[in-house]
Design a protein around this motif. Structure first.
Motif, PDB file in Angstrom:
ATOM      1  N   GLU A 109      -4.861   5.035   1.224  1.00 50.98           N
ATOM      2  CA  GLU A 109      -3.810   4.696   0.244  1.00 50.98           C
ATOM      3  C   GLU A 109      -3.777   5.564  -0.903  1.00 50.98           C
ATOM      4  O   GLU A 109      -4.891   6.255  -1.072  1.00 50.98           O
ATOM      5  CB  GLU A 109      -4.292   3.367  -0.494  1.00 50.98           C
ATOM      6  CG  GLU A 109      -3.757   2.837  -1.781  1.00 50.98           C
ATOM      7  CD  GLU A 109      -3.968   1.703  -2.184  1.00 50.98           C
ATOM      8  OE1 GLU A 109      -3.422   0.984  -2.975  1.00 50.98           O
ATOM      9  OE2 GLU A 109      -5.431   1.434  -2.003  1.00 50.98           O
ATOM     10  N   ARG A 122       1.163   5.081   0.838  1.00 51.65           N
ATOM     11  CA  ARG A 122       0.286   5.946   1.322  1.00 51.65           C
ATOM     12  C   ARG A 122       0.910   6.992   2.003  1.00 51.65           C
ATOM     13  O   ARG A 122       2.401   7.079   2.303  1.00 51.65           O
ATOM     14  CB  ARG A 122      -0.209   5.124   2.671  1.00 51.65           C
ATOM     15  CG  ARG A 122       0.861   4.504   3.732  1.00 51.65           C
ATOM     16  CD  ARG A 122       0.036   4.002   4.930  1.00 51.65           C
ATOM     17  NE  ARG A 122       0.895   3.384   5.803  1.00 51.65           N
ATOM     18  CZ  ARG A 122       1.454   4.111   6.929  1.00 51.65           C
ATOM     19  NH1 ARG A 122       0.935   5.481   6.889  1.00 51.65           N
ATOM     20  NH2 ARG A 122       2.361   3.461   7.813  1.00 51.65           N
ATOM     21  N   VAL A 157       0.865  -1.421  -0.035  1.00 51.04           N
ATOM     22  CA  VAL A 157      -0.114   0.060  -0.142  1.00 51.04           C
ATOM     23  C   VAL A 157       1.009   1.245   0.070  1.00 51.04           C
ATOM     24  O   VAL A 157       1.596   1.358   1.034  1.00 51.04           O
ATOM     25  CB  VAL A 157      -0.813   0.070   1.290  1.00 51.04           C
ATOM     26  CG1 VAL A 157      -1.556   1.198   1.480  1.00 51.04           C
ATOM     27  CG2 VAL A 157      -1.995  -1.175   1.140  1.00 51.04           C
TER      28      VAL A 157
END
Length: 314
Positions: A261, A55, A53
């Motif tokens: 995200e 982020r 992910v």
């Protein structure tokens, strides 16, 4: 590789892309929660394909408030709760100080420290940022009872460059004057923003990792208040950037585990930053991810389904 710890979440850091597969195997064997890609200039698109992910490490919940409190309330899931809190606060004497004086700051600190002491993982950020608060661009709003004792208060920073009123510190005494006192103070801050010529309210900066560092309920609370998450890096926080994490396990964390995200945009360079000041575009590029395990209680996840994409971690 280095094993680190962050409020109960164990991280493995891989600093060499060539050893990523080995690092993941070792991290899983060590029962780490997260594997982080920690080398310079990572291939975010490739990492995303590998289950990472991408982020922002810190976010702000924001809301444009051209009509002040009315704009703030109009975006909420449960505006009546905030109205009730505002009615409760109206029974106390409110004062506004701009700039913040040392005397008022010292009076506010014990209330803030007691408030943070009741929060899991609460830290004395207000005490640590003394020079910034007393630097002239902050304001302090407080509410007092008939005896003159502090009931609650907030410190906010005026960010002229980004046309932002950033609520940095909130504190409420125990017992609180109303169940939604913090929301009531945010509503007051929403009225102050246009009064100071600022178009946007920030409900604070937060580490973008709920369930380990912060309570998942805090994320839900600010979404229900109508908060729009954006990367903190685009609003005057230059040290905030992107990180690439892969969730490996959830044992011992407060589920669900959440993060926002960063999504790539077609036609742009992968994960190109949004244009400065374009909060709507920045918000469109974020997606709330809700990590759950096979043991996660469905009732605990249900409130998040409105906003989040669920991903199962085994």
């Amino acid at each position: 590789m280095e094993l680190t710890d962050l409020e109960g979440a164990e991280f493995r850091l891989c600093d060499d892309p060539a050893s990523l597969a080995q690092a993941e195997g070792e991290a899983r064997a060590a029962r780490a929660h997260v594997l982080r890609a920690g080398w310079r200039d990572p291939d975010y698109a490739g990492l995303r394909d590998a289950g990472f992910v991408i982020r922002p490490d810190w976010i702000m919940f924001t809301r444009e408030v051209p009509e002040g409190t009315d704009s703030f309330l109009a975006a909420q899931v449960r505006p009546n709760r905030t109205r009730l809190a505002m009615d409760a606060l109206a029974g106390y004497a409110m004062s506004l100080e701009d700039p913040v004086t040392e005397r008022s700051y010292e009076e506010f600190l014990p209330l803030y420290r007691a408030h943070m002491g009741r929060i899991h993982g609460g830290l004395d950020f207000a005490g640590q940022l003394r020079e910034a608060v007393l630097g002239g661009d902050h304001l302090l709003a407080t509410w007092r009872d008939e005896a003159g004792a502090l009931v609650c208060g907030m410190i906010a920073r005026q960010d002229r460059e980004n046309s932002l009123l950033h609520v940095r510190f909130l504190a409420v005494r125990e017992p609180a004057p109303a169940p939604a006192t913090t929301a009531g103070m945010y509503a007051v801050a929403a009225s102050l923003a246009p009064a100071y010529g600022l178009k946007t309210l920030s409900m604070g900066i937060e580490m973008n990792f709920y369930g380990a560092v912060l309570s998942p309920g805090l994320c839900l609370y600010k979404l229900r208040l109508g908060g729009i998450p954006v990367p903190a890096g685009m609003l005057g926080e230059p040290d905030c950037g992107l990180v690439a994490d892969k969730m490996l396990g959830l044992r011992g964390l407060r589920q669900p585990v959440l993060c926002f995200e960063q999504l790539p945009v077609d036609g742009d360079a992968p994960y190109a930053p949004p244009a400065a000041g374009d909060l709507a575009d920045a918000a469109r590029r974020l997606r709330l991810v809700c990590f759950v395990s096979d043991e996660t209680d469905e009732a605990a996840v249900r409130p998040y389904r409105r906003w989040a994409q669920l991903r199962r971690v085994r």
